[in-house]
Design a protein around this motif. Structure first.
Motif, mmCIF file in Angstrom:
data_model
loop_
_atom_site.group_PDB
_atom_site.id
_atom_site.type_symbol
_atom_site.label_atom_id
_atom_site.label_comp_id
_atom_site.label_asym_id
_atom_site.label_seq_id
_atom_site.Cartn_x
_atom_site.Cartn_y
_atom_site.Cartn_z
ATOM 1 N N ARG A 194 0.827 -1.198 0.000
ATOM 2 C CA ARG A 194 0.000 0.000 0.000
ATOM 3 C C ARG A 194 0.869 1.259 0.000
ATOM 4 O O ARG A 194 0.583 2.248 -0.682
ATOM 5 C CB ARG A 194 -0.923 -0.013 1.220
ATOM 6 N N ARG A 217 -4.272 1.354 -7.888
ATOM 7 C CA ARG A 217 -5.085 0.333 -7.235
ATOM 8 C C ARG A 217 -4.224 -0.833 -6.794
ATOM 9 O O ARG A 217 -3.356 -1.300 -7.533
ATOM 10 C CB ARG A 217 -6.179 -0.158 -8.195
ATOM 11 N N SER A 274 -4.413 -4.714 -5.817
ATOM 12 C CA SER A 274 -5.254 -5.904 -5.874
ATOM 13 C C SER A 274 -4.460 -7.122 -5.432
ATOM 14 O O SER A 274 -3.231 -7.131 -5.455
ATOM 15 C CB SER A 274 -5.814 -6.131 -7.288
ATOM 16 N N ASP A 299 -7.752 -3.073 -2.644
ATOM 17 C CA ASP A 299 -8.880 -2.422 -3.309
ATOM 18 C C ASP A 299 -9.767 -3.441 -4.012
ATOM 19 O O ASP A 299 -10.967 -3.215 -4.168
ATOM 20 C CB ASP A 299 -8.361 -1.402 -4.325
ATOM 21 N N ASP A 315 -0.694 0.678 -10.758
ATOM 22 C CA ASP A 315 -1.349 -0.386 -9.991
ATOM 23 C C ASP A 315 -0.340 -1.454 -9.558
ATOM 24 O O ASP A 315 0.706 -1.643 -10.198
ATOM 25 C CB ASP A 315 -2.445 -1.059 -10.816
#
Length: 477
Positions: free
Chosen positions: A356, A362, A364, A390, A442
């Motif tokens: 994070r 994003r 995943s 997410d 991402d």
């Protein structure tokens, strides 16, 4: 061989001589030339398998109570079969080659990462290394994935014998508290043993009754004739006072200082300063997360004990990453894919917190859960993904004969109400979909078995590589 083992007393049998070539604790490894040792663990009680072992030709047994076997079975009794097992293994497969050094690693966190980092640094410097972790065993010639059963003393001594035959000069063993509790380290002549840390985990039914019992299990690795115990400075007094001890950290000649998060090109990692032998080295370690420094320091201390110079350690930490521990598989146009072997909620939360912090877009995660066991871990595992990712892709992961849909129900039992997920049972389709959904910035975390290219399905093991599927999906973008 058995009559000279301390703690064994002959209880029954007419056999006076037999050629022993193997020591077995399960029916999978028993043979006519075996001693069958009736150990008791949470998984099995060998006393109930003695009759079948006899039917398969075995005639020599070690047990904690009498066995109802024909009179030609030679039975020795002992108070604790696991202790006798280590002594028997040492007698059959020892002594180890004089030029082979064995290192043992235990602790609550970071055992595998430290073992893999140490092995990687030794190999980087040209040493021949064998390693056993929770992922499996690499005897210097081939890698064997871990099975369902946790290795015991017989498995480890058999592995050490293969390592010696293959010419390994260093062997690194990762030993859990469960393994140590059941005597897996019995009679192994460790050159050095290392404790990563000690925290109150793995306590409860079927594990350790309390923290004192857990601590005692860990301490079983640090007993004579261990040549040297390596401990964090904060854990002074955690081992047998008769074992020579060196404390790494602020009170040793080798330290690794954490300089914080760092980026080199497309790779997120950690800035480190290695202080060793009066020298200082600035290092970019290509593993993200604050725990990367702790693991790097423990691995550096063990590598130094193995004979690596400060320069070799600095070079190793600059290029070596522990396979499957937040391992960066690929970075393509700002899309990052990591592999990890987390299989508990706590481990997954820790990995996701790290990612994070380094993800602009994003985050995943793709995960499943092994079929037929570890069911008690599923709800917390799934909930961890729902809390910090997410989006979650649920899929099969060694389902064996259990339906992936049933596994999914357990995984989402404590699912956060607003969290988003998709369920794609076919693992290849799920990985391809997760990669295809990535945009610049991402991150995708794929959980699985980074060193094992198989999946356990209802029809048996099939070849399957997360790496190859993910790379192929990237190529199609």
């Amino acid at each position: 061989m058995l009559k000279d083992i301390p703690g064994l007393s002959r209880a029954a049998g007419r056999i006076t001589a037999i050629g022993i070539e193997n020591i077995a604790t399960s029916l999978q490894t028993v043979s006519k030339k075996s001693v069958f040792v009736c150990t008791r663990t949470a998984m099995r009680d060998g006393h109930y398998s003695a009759a079948e072992a006899y039917a398969r030709g075995c005639r020599v047994f070690v047990a904690e109570r009498g066995l109802a076997l024909p009179p030609d079975a030679l039975v020795y009794l002992t108070e604790r079969a696991e202790e006798a097992l280590g002594r028997l293994c040492s007698r059959l497969w020892g002594p180890l080659p004089e030029d082979m050094r064995v290192f043992g690693i235990t602790g609550t966190h970071g055992k595998s990462a430290v073992a893999l980092l140490t092995a990687g640094m030794l190999r980087q410097s040209g040493r021949t290394v064998a390693i056993l972790t929770g992922d499996g065993a690499d005897d210097g010639k081939c890698f064997t994935p871990a099975g369902v059963a946790v290795p015991d003393a017989a498995d480890i001594w058999r592995f050490l014998h293969r390592c010696g035959t293959n010419g390994a000069k260093f062997v690194i063993l990762e030993l859990s508290a469960y393994m140590l509790k059941h005597g897996a380290a019995g009679e192994i002549p460790f050159a050095a043993t290392l404790l990563t840390d000690l925290a109150p985990h793995h306590i409860g039914p079927g594990m350790h009754r309390d923290f004192a019992a857990y601590r005692a299990a860990k301490a079983a690795l640090f007993v004579p004739p261990t040549q040297l115990a390596l401990l964090p400075a904060a854990l002074a007094g955690a081992v047998d006072a008769r074992v020579p001890t060196a404390f790494y950290g602020n009170h040793s000649g080798l330290t690794v200082q954490d300089e914080g998060a760092a980026v080199q090109g497309d790779v997120h990692g950690r800035g480190l300063t290695l202080c060793c032998d009066g020298l200082r080295y600035a290092i970019f370690h290509p593993v993200p997360g604050d725990f990367a420094c702790r693991n790097a320091e423990a691995a550096a201390v063990l590598a130094h004990e193995a004979g690596l110079s400060a320069a070799e350690i600095a070079q190793g930490l600059s290029v070596v990453t522990p396979t499957g521990r937040l391992e960066l598989l690929a970075c393509f146009e700002g899309r990052r894919i990591y592999l990890d072997t987390a299989y508990t909620g706590e481990e997954l939360l820790r990995a996701l917190r790290v990612l994070r912090d380094v993800t602009a877009g994003r985050l995943s995660v793709l995960l499943g859960s092994v079929g037929g066991r570890a069911k008690e871990r599923r709800a917390a595992f799934g909930a961890a993904a729902g809390r910090l990712a997410d989006f979650t892709f649920f899929t099969a992961d060694d389902p064996d004969s259990e339906a992936p849909e049933d596994i999914l129900r357990d995984l989402v039992a404590e699912w956060p109400r607003l969290a988003r997920y998709d369920f794609i049972p076919d693992r290849a389709e799920a990985i391809s979909a997760a990669v295809a959904a990535l945009h610049s910035g991402d991150t995708l975390l794929i959980l699985g078995k980074a060193q094992d290219d198989t999946q356990l399905t209802p029809t048996g093991k099939v070849l399957f590589s997360d790496r190859e599927i993910a790379e192929a999906a990237l190529y199609r973008l």
